[in-house]
Write a protein that holds these residues in place. Structure first.
Motif, PDB file in Angstrom:
ATOM      1  N   MET A   1       0.823  -1.080   0.055  1.00 42.45           N
ATOM      2  CA  MET A   1      -0.224   0.073  -0.165  1.00 42.45           C
ATOM      3  C   MET A   1       0.799   1.180  -0.129  1.00 42.45           C
ATOM      4  SD  MET A   1      -3.328  -0.717   2.381  1.00 42.45           S
ATOM      5  CE  MET A   1      -2.257  -0.979   3.930  1.00 42.45           C
ATOM      6  N   LYS A   2       0.440   2.198  -0.712  1.00 42.77           N
ATOM      7  CA  LYS A   2       1.097   3.533  -0.543  1.00 42.77           C
ATOM      8  C   LYS A   2       0.349   4.511   0.101  1.00 42.77           C
ATOM      9  CE  LYS A   2       3.686   2.957  -5.056  1.00 42.77           C
ATOM     10  NZ  LYS A   2       4.114   3.249  -6.200  1.00 42.77           N
ATOM     11  N   PHE A   3       0.902   5.774   0.532  1.00 48.73           N
ATOM     12  CA  PHE A   3       0.452   6.908   1.159  1.00 48.73           C
ATOM     13  C   PHE A   3      -0.490   7.451   0.062  1.00 48.73           C
ATOM     14  CE2 PHE A   3       0.611  11.329   2.078  1.00 48.73           C
ATOM     15  CZ  PHE A   3      -0.294  11.221   3.282  1.00 48.73           C
ATOM     16  N   LEU A   4      -1.905   7.906   0.395  1.00 50.87           N
ATOM     17  CA  LEU A   4      -2.588   8.457  -0.466  1.00 50.87           C
ATOM     18  C   LEU A   4      -2.562  10.051  -0.365  1.00 50.87           C
ATOM     19  CD1 LEU A   4      -4.813   8.551  -3.023  1.00 50.87           C
ATOM     20  CD2 LEU A   4      -6.612   8.110  -1.046  1.00 50.87           C
ATOM     21  N   GLY A   5      -2.944  10.175   1.024  1.00 51.23           N
ATOM     22  CA  GLY A   5      -3.381  11.628   1.410  1.00 51.23           C
ATOM     23  C   GLY A   5      -3.714  11.916   2.713  1.00 51.23           C
ATOM     24  N   ASN A   6      -4.279  13.041   3.234  1.00 51.08           N
ATOM     25  CA  ASN A   6      -5.127  13.287   4.547  1.00 51.08           C
ATOM     26  C   ASN A   6      -6.426  13.524   4.286  1.00 51.08           C
ATOM     27  OD1 ASN A   6      -2.680  13.086   5.723  1.00 51.08           O
ATOM     28  ND2 ASN A   6      -2.033  14.964   5.598  1.00 51.08           N
ATOM     29  N   ILE A   7      -7.445  13.083   5.182  1.00 49.45           N
ATOM     30  CA  ILE A   7      -8.692  13.399   4.841  1.00 49.45           C
ATOM     31  C   ILE A   7      -9.058  14.771   5.130  1.00 49.45           C
ATOM     32  CG2 ILE A   7     -11.138  13.119   6.007  1.00 49.45           C
ATOM     33  CD1 ILE A   7     -10.175  10.174   6.788  1.00 49.45           C
ATOM     34  N   SER A   8      -9.705  15.413   4.037  1.00 46.82           N
ATOM     35  CA  SER A   8     -10.133  16.892   4.187  1.00 46.82           C
ATOM     36  C   SER A   8     -11.473  17.056   4.596  1.00 46.82           C
ATOM     37  CB  SER A   8     -10.044  17.388   2.715  1.00 46.82           C
ATOM     38  OG  SER A   8     -10.459  18.616   2.583  1.00 46.82           O
ATOM     39  N   HIS A   9     -12.576  16.334   4.057  1.00 49.62           N
ATOM     40  CA  HIS A   9     -13.770  16.588   4.573  1.00 49.62           C
ATOM     41  C   HIS A   9     -14.719  15.521   3.554  1.00 49.62           C
ATOM     42  CE1 HIS A   9     -13.828  19.150   0.959  1.00 49.62           C
ATOM     43  NE2 HIS A   9     -15.252  18.934   0.798  1.00 49.62           N
ATOM     44  N   LEU A  10     -16.004  15.278   4.313  1.00 50.83           N
ATOM     45  CA  LEU A  10     -16.946  14.533   3.731  1.00 50.83           C
ATOM     46  C   LEU A  10     -17.914  15.595   2.714  1.00 50.83           C
ATOM     47  CD1 LEU A  10     -17.766  11.590   3.467  1.00 50.83           C
ATOM     48  CD2 LEU A  10     -19.518  12.042   5.340  1.00 50.83           C
ATOM     49  N   ALA A  11     -17.926  15.302   1.500  1.00 51.77           N
ATOM     50  CA  ALA A  11     -18.842  16.060   0.780  1.00 51.77           C
ATOM     51  C   ALA A  11     -20.484  16.024   0.879  1.00 51.77           C
ATOM     52  CB  ALA A  11     -18.285  15.808  -0.754  1.00 51.77           C
ATOM     53  N   ASN A  12     -21.277  16.815   0.514  1.00 50.06           N
ATOM     54  CA  ASN A  12     -22.574  16.564   0.598  1.00 50.06           C
ATOM     55  C   ASN A  12     -23.181  15.452  -0.231  1.00 50.06           C
ATOM     56  OD1 ASN A  12     -22.788  19.005   2.431  1.00 50.06           O
ATOM     57  ND2 ASN A  12     -23.127  20.324   0.571  1.00 50.06           N
ATOM     58  N   SER A  13     -22.159  15.036  -1.249  1.00 50.46           N
ATOM     59  CA  SER A  13     -22.536  14.089  -2.064  1.00 50.46           C
ATOM     60  C   SER A  13     -22.321  12.752  -1.546  1.00 50.46           C
ATOM     61  CB  SER A  13     -21.919  14.142  -3.680  1.00 50.46           C
ATOM     62  OG  SER A  13     -20.447  13.862  -3.295  1.00 50.46           O
TER      63      SER A  13
ATOM     64  N   LEU B   1     -16.066   8.768   9.955  1.00 49.65           N
ATOM     65  CA  LEU B   1     -15.161   9.447   9.061  1.00 49.65           C
ATOM     66  C   LEU B   1     -15.084  11.105   8.970  1.00 49.65           C
ATOM     67  CD1 LEU B   1     -15.505   7.338   5.589  1.00 49.65           C
ATOM     68  CD2 LEU B   1     -13.543   7.345   7.255  1.00 49.65           C
ATOM     69  N   GLU B   2     -16.136  11.768   9.450  1.00 48.39           N
ATOM     70  CA  GLU B   2     -16.227  13.055   9.470  1.00 48.39           C
ATOM     71  C   GLU B   2     -15.336  13.313  10.815  1.00 48.39           C
ATOM     72  OE1 GLU B   2     -20.542  13.803  10.221  1.00 48.39           O
ATOM     73  OE2 GLU B   2     -20.765  14.185   8.015  1.00 48.39           O
ATOM     74  N   SER B   3     -15.238  12.691  11.713  1.00 51.69           N
ATOM     75  CA  SER B   3     -14.319  13.175  12.935  1.00 51.69           C
ATOM     76  C   SER B   3     -13.107  12.565  12.636  1.00 51.69           C
ATOM     77  CB  SER B   3     -15.086  12.475  14.412  1.00 51.69           C
ATOM     78  OG  SER B   3     -14.747  10.934  13.975  1.00 51.69           O
ATOM     79  N   ARG B   4     -12.874  11.960  11.565  1.00 54.95           N
ATOM     80  CA  ARG B   4     -11.172  11.678  11.469  1.00 54.95           C
ATOM     81  C   ARG B   4     -10.601  12.697  10.429  1.00 54.95           C
ATOM     82  NH1 ARG B   4     -11.434   5.252  10.152  1.00 54.95           N
ATOM     83  NH2 ARG B   4     -10.293   4.828  12.042  1.00 54.95           N
ATOM     84  N   GLN B   5     -10.912  13.969  10.263  1.00 51.77           N
ATOM     85  CA  GLN B   5     -10.617  14.966   9.537  1.00 51.77           C
ATOM     86  C   GLN B   5      -8.947  15.055   9.911  1.00 51.77           C
ATOM     87  OE1 GLN B   5     -12.216  18.620   9.760  1.00 51.77           O
ATOM     88  NE2 GLN B   5     -11.128  19.462   7.931  1.00 51.77           N
TER      89      GLN B   5
END
Length: 120
Positions: free
Chosen positions: A1-13, A66-70
């Motif tokens: 596995m490779k690093f993807l990035g950091n969670i920004s937010h959960l979109a309305n979609s 996931l919302e709380s894991r920003q």
């Protein structure tokens, strides 16, 4: 596995938005730190140097969690891992199709012979 990035937010979609520095392959699986599979890469957008990735979250994943894991780190499956999964998926689908076709032919021939007997 490779690093993807950091969670920004959960979109309305309902998609998870991740800020990254590299472009991952579309359709790659996304994992958390504890190797829990949470979704698939859906699309990549934004500036070339610092793109954003939208992730289709699996139904089994708790969205509120996931919302709380920003800011948490996410990882993505590599090409070789994806190829292995696709091969396994194709092999399992291929065997089930062959067996179902064979069964349908047998059942049709039984039906036609059954009709002939009734008419006699």
């Amino acid at each position: 596995m490779k690093f993807l990035g950091n969670i920004s937010h959960l979109a309305n979609s309902g998609k998870l938005i991740v800020k990254t520095t590299k472009t991952p392959p579309a359709g790659a699986f996304v994992f958390t730190n504890d190797k829990q599979k949470i979704g698939k890469v859906y699309s990549i957008f934004g500036p070339v140097k610092n793109p954003y990735v939208s992730v289709n979250i699996f139904r089994s994943v708790n969205r509120r969690d996931l919302e709380s894991r920003q800011g948490e780190k996410l990882f993505v499956s590599t090409k070789s891992e994806m190829e292995k999964l696709n091969k396994n998926r194709k092999n399992s689908k291929g065997t089930s199709k062959k067996s179902s076709k064979g069964n349908s032919k047998k059942s049709k021939s039984k039906r036609s012979s059954h009709k002939k007997r009734r008419n006699n």
